[in-house]
Write a protein that holds these residues in place. Structure first.
Motif, short mmCIF file in Angstrom:
data_model
loop_
_atom_site.label_atom_id
_atom_site.label_comp_id
_atom_site.label_asym_id
_atom_site.label_seq_id
_atom_site.Cartn_x
_atom_site.Cartn_y
_atom_site.Cartn_z
N PRO A 1 0.72 -1.23 0.13
CA PRO A 1 0.15 0.01 0.05
C PRO A 1 0.89 1.38 -0.09
O PRO A 1 1.92 1.23 0.67
CB PRO A 1 -0.76 -0.15 1.37
N VAL A 2 0.13 2.30 -0.51
CA VAL A 2 1.14 3.46 -0.56
C VAL A 2 0.47 4.23 0.89
O VAL A 2 -0.60 4.85 0.99
CB VAL A 2 0.38 4.41 -1.85
N MET A 3 1.62 4.36 1.59
CA MET A 3 1.47 5.17 2.73
C MET A 3 1.55 6.58 2.81
O MET A 3 2.52 7.26 1.86
CB MET A 3 2.74 4.63 3.75
N VAL A 4 0.71 7.26 3.54
CA VAL A 4 0.57 8.83 3.52
C VAL A 4 0.48 9.35 4.73
O VAL A 4 0.19 8.63 5.63
CB VAL A 4 -0.97 9.23 2.82
N THR B 1 -0.51 5.78 6.91
CA THR B 1 -1.37 4.69 6.31
C THR B 1 -1.99 5.33 5.01
O THR B 1 -1.44 6.10 4.65
CB THR B 1 -2.60 4.63 7.55
N THR B 2 -2.82 4.36 4.41
CA THR B 2 -3.36 4.64 3.29
C THR B 2 -4.62 5.60 3.53
O THR B 2 -5.27 5.73 4.61
CB THR B 2 -3.92 3.32 2.61
N ILE B 3 -5.09 6.19 2.71
CA ILE B 3 -6.09 7.23 2.86
C ILE B 3 -7.48 6.58 2.83
O ILE B 3 -7.42 5.34 2.29
CB ILE B 3 -6.03 8.44 1.76
N THR B 4 -8.48 7.19 3.29
CA THR B 4 -9.77 6.73 3.55
C THR B 4 -10.51 7.24 2.40
O THR B 4 -10.95 8.69 2.43
CB THR B 4 -10.49 6.63 4.89
N ALA C 1 1.75 17.44 3.20
CA ALA C 1 1.53 16.19 2.89
C ALA C 1 2.74 15.17 2.34
O ALA C 1 3.52 15.87 1.86
CB ALA C 1 0.47 16.22 1.77
N ARG C 2 2.76 14.13 2.99
CA ARG C 2 4.01 13.32 2.79
C ARG C 2 3.34 12.07 2.19
O ARG C 2 2.78 11.27 2.83
CB ARG C 2 4.89 13.21 3.96
N GLN D 1 -5.66 13.21 -3.68
CA GLN D 1 -6.16 11.83 -4.53
C GLN D 1 -4.50 11.26 -4.32
O GLN D 1 -3.78 11.76 -4.95
CB GLN D 1 -6.37 12.14 -5.71
N VAL D 2 -4.55 9.80 -3.98
CA VAL D 2 -3.67 9.05 -3.97
C VAL D 2 -3.56 7.79 -4.33
O VAL D 2 -4.75 7.04 -4.02
CB VAL D 2 -3.04 9.03 -2.54
N ASP D 3 -2.94 7.17 -5.58
CA ASP D 3 -3.27 5.86 -5.97
C ASP D 3 -4.59 5.59 -6.49
O ASP D 3 -5.12 4.50 -6.18
CB ASP D 3 -2.82 4.94 -4.71
#
Length: 268
Positions: free
Chosen positions: A25-28, A49-52, A69-70, A122-124
């Protein structure tokens, strides 16, 4: 074998999805730092963690807070094309997209929040958003609650009431020579240079966010000691906003001498 169109679409999407099987997963990390002077703790929106996906609850932050934002950039091709992270701040006036910068395996973005907005990340391929209420920093207020007086030890006592959301950073006394006064015989007439001269003197003790404060000023060594001056106080809050009292006319106390000769020597 007949396959329904509805069965084919998910497979086609999976075939071009930016989430290839086996990738982690892409962690944010997404958080907001209020200005230091507010004393408020950071607001964590996403933490490692990943975004909800979807709309989240409204948050409130002080004006001037900084959004960070990272995004983990070690997931290879998923963070390109459809998977590339996008940060958008929508206000009533416009929409801005703070750019992400690549730095040592992460993508970083930041922006300062100055008005109410919708924060969209917006991510992944997933999108999440927060309504953000930005609380304006109100200008400070200061007023004299007592007329400045001279204490028994020849100090000027200042008693004021102050108001501010987060606290006063510093206070200065501003004094100008009063023009409508009788002058000592050995003092030159008040000319335009003296009229324009302004002294700014730091005042300790008048700080905080709300309430009555007092301070004593020792100005017996001031060049205008013994003369009448126009005095006002100016306060500055953490955001750099200022406010002033009304002007008061006071006579700056002189040093007390019990030996006339000592006084004459000092004034030579």
């Amino acid at each position: 074998v007949f396959t329904a169109w509805g069965d084919i679409m998910p497979r086609l999407v999976d075939g071009v999805s930016p989430k290839p099987g086996g990738n982690r997963p892409v962690m944010v990390d997404l958080w907001i730092d209020p200005p230091d002077y507010t004393g408020r703790a950071p607001v964590m929106l996403v933490q490692s963690t990943t975004i909800t996906p979807g709309a989240q609850e409204q948050i409130e932050v002080p004006e001037g807070s900084v959004l960070y934002a990272r995004v983990d950039d070690r997931s290879g091709p998923r963070l390109f094309g459809l998977g590339k992270p996008k940060l958008e701040i929508k206000t009533e006036d416009n929409a801005t997209r703070p750019p992400f910068q690549r730095e040592e395996g992460t993508l970083l973005a930041e922006t300062t929040l100055t008005q109410n907005n919708a924060l969209i990340l917006q991510v992944d391929g997933d999108t999440t958003s927060w309504p953000v209420r930005v609380i304006p920093d109100q200008a400070p207020v200061i007023r004299f609650v007592e007329t400045p007086t001279t204490t028994d030890d020849n100090r000027i006592r200042l008693v004021v009431e102050i108001e501010d959301d987060y606290g006063i950073r510093n206070t200065d006394a501003i004094i100008l020579l009063a023009t409508d006064q009788s002058l000592p015989l050995d003092m030159p007439a008040i000319d335009n240079t003296l009229i324009a001269k302004r002294q700014t003197i730091p005042v300790a003790g008048i700080v905080g966010s709300l309430g009555v404060r007092s301070a004593d000023l020792n100005l017996t060594e001031n060049e205008w000691a013994g003369l009448e001056v126009n005095l006002r106080l100016q306060i500055t809050d953490g955001a750099g906003q200022t406010a002033e009292t009304l002007t008061q006319q006071v006579i700056l106390p002189e040093r007390q001498f019990f030996n006339p000769l000592a006084k004459a020597i000092i004034h030579e």
